[in-house]
Design a protein around this motif. Sequence first.
Motif, PDB file in Angstrom:
ATOM      1  N   LEU A   1      57.064 -63.401  16.367  1.00 26.88           N
ATOM      2  CA  LEU A   1      58.067 -64.313  16.908  1.00 26.88           C
ATOM      3  C   LEU A   1      59.468 -63.715  16.848  1.00 26.88           C
ATOM      4  O   LEU A   1      60.262 -63.863  17.785  1.00 26.88           O
ATOM      5  N   GLU A   2      59.782 -63.031  15.755  1.00 25.36           N
ATOM      6  CA  GLU A   2      61.089 -62.395  15.636  1.00 25.36           C
ATOM      7  C   GLU A   2      61.242 -61.272  16.655  1.00 25.36           C
ATOM      8  O   GLU A   2      62.315 -61.076  17.222  1.00 25.36           O
ATOM      9  N   ARG A   3      60.159 -60.541  16.905  1.00 20.77           N
ATOM     10  CA  ARG A   3      60.219 -59.473  17.911  1.00 20.77           C
ATOM     11  C   ARG A   3      60.442 -60.060  19.303  1.00 20.77           C
ATOM     12  O   ARG A   3      61.267 -59.554  20.081  1.00 20.77           O
ATOM     13  N   ALA A   4      59.718 -61.136  19.619  1.00 17.73           N
ATOM     14  CA  ALA A   4      59.880 -61.776  20.927  1.00 17.73           C
ATOM     15  C   ALA A   4      61.288 -62.323  21.093  1.00 17.73           C
ATOM     16  O   ALA A   4      61.894 -62.200  22.169  1.00 17.73           O
ATOM     17  N   ARG A   5      61.819 -62.898  20.035  1.00 19.52           N
ATOM     18  CA  ARG A   5      63.178 -63.441  20.093  1.00 19.52           C
ATOM     19  C   ARG A   5      64.207 -62.333  20.284  1.00 19.52           C
ATOM     20  O   ARG A   5      65.136 -62.464  21.082  1.00 19.52           O
ATOM     21  N   THR A   6      64.030 -61.232  19.571  1.00 21.19           N
ATOM     22  CA  THR A   6      64.957 -60.108  19.691  1.00 21.19           C
ATOM     23  C   THR A   6      64.957 -59.541  21.105  1.00 21.19           C
ATOM     24  O   THR A   6      66.015 -59.255  21.679  1.00 21.19           O
ATOM     25  N   GLU A   7      63.757 -59.380  21.672  1.00 16.95           N
ATOM     26  CA  GLU A   7      63.656 -58.839  23.025  1.00 16.95           C
ATOM     27  C   GLU A   7      64.285 -59.785  24.044  1.00 16.95           C
ATOM     28  O   GLU A   7      64.963 -59.339  24.981  1.00 16.95           O
ATOM     29  N   LEU A   8      64.071 -61.083  23.871  1.00 10.96           N
ATOM     30  CA  LEU A   8      64.620 -62.065  24.809  1.00 10.96           C
ATOM     31  C   LEU A   8      66.147 -62.086  24.734  1.00 10.96           C
ATOM     32  O   LEU A   8      66.829 -62.109  25.765  1.00 10.96           O
ATOM     33  N   GLU A   9      66.671 -62.055  23.518  1.00  5.15           N
ATOM     34  CA  GLU A   9      68.124 -62.066  23.361  1.00  5.15           C
ATOM     35  C   GLU A   9      68.746 -60.769  23.863  1.00  5.15           C
ATOM     36  O   GLU A   9      69.855 -60.769  24.400  1.00  5.15           O
ATOM     37  N   ALA A  10      68.023 -59.647  23.694  1.00  4.47           N
ATOM     38  CA  ALA A  10      68.538 -58.370  24.194  1.00  4.47           C
ATOM     39  C   ALA A  10      68.594 -58.371  25.712  1.00  4.47           C
ATOM     40  O   ALA A  10      69.559 -57.891  26.317  1.00  4.47           O
ATOM     41  N   THR A  11      67.562 -58.934  26.335  1.00  7.13           N
ATOM     42  CA  THR A  11      67.550 -59.021  27.797  1.00  7.13           C
ATOM     43  C   THR A  11      68.698 -59.888  28.291  1.00  7.13           C
ATOM     44  O   THR A  11      69.386 -59.545  29.260  1.00  7.13           O
TER      45      THR A  11
END
Length: 282
Positions: free
Chosen positions: A178-188
């Motif tokens: 979940l933290e990885r998905a959140r990081t990728e979404l926020e980076a995008t």
Amino acid sequence: MLKHLNLDEMVALLSPWVEDPKQRKLFLSIPEIAALHPRVVEAHEGVLAVQPSSGDSASKVRALVDESNEVDRCHDHLARAVSYGIDTHRELCLAEEPADTARAARCDVVQKKLFPSGLSILNASPLAEAGNTNRIARLLEDEPEIVDLLKSIPARGKASLLDVVKRWLAKGRELQALERARTELEATKATTPTSKTTIQSARSQWFKIVSLVLSNLEVSRAPARDIEIIRGPVLRASDRAGKRYATTRPEGAPPDEAQRPAPEPSAAEPEGGESGDLNELP
């Protein structure tokens, strides 16, 4: 006037054409506009991408945060269950007659290896908690005697404390994902600029394709009711936006280029100078 619509209105007007099954089917049933539907989808996605604050990425981030909080809550309870379970078993060993000091000592060793800083790890970030469960997973692989002890300690029902540890580690893996998905979404989101140029481009494409749809409906032989279902909400919203603009513009002030009223689309000349030919769209 179409050009007086704001982004929220533009999103709301095209959402039925794109997302509502009945309206999408109706749109595709009208020959004069059916071929335009892929461009409608593109235009809708374009304004969605530049819609401030209420965009899809923001709602996805909130959903990920909510899910992470729930997983973290369960993770913490399972960690405490493991720690308290080992302590309880240790005390029971010492309460035997004679006391099983050897097994109690083994509980002390395992407790310190699983929780070197006690339960303070539960106050760390979700990413740190996930890293800790990765450490414990490697520890269980390297020291099978820990697995044997945990397996011998009963837990709720027919489960052992090892089963509780496995659930705990699984929650750690969920936190990490979940933290990885959140990081990728926020980076995008952070690297996708919503500059004035980007917004103007999205609005321009929306105006062109909607104007072309309205223009083609002028010459459509589809039932009048079907045409009204597609066209009516756009015309009414456009009329309200034009009246709103006339009310809010200072008296006597000339409209600037960005908000200068555009001519209403017609069959002969849709907004933006576009003709009814799909091939002329950029």
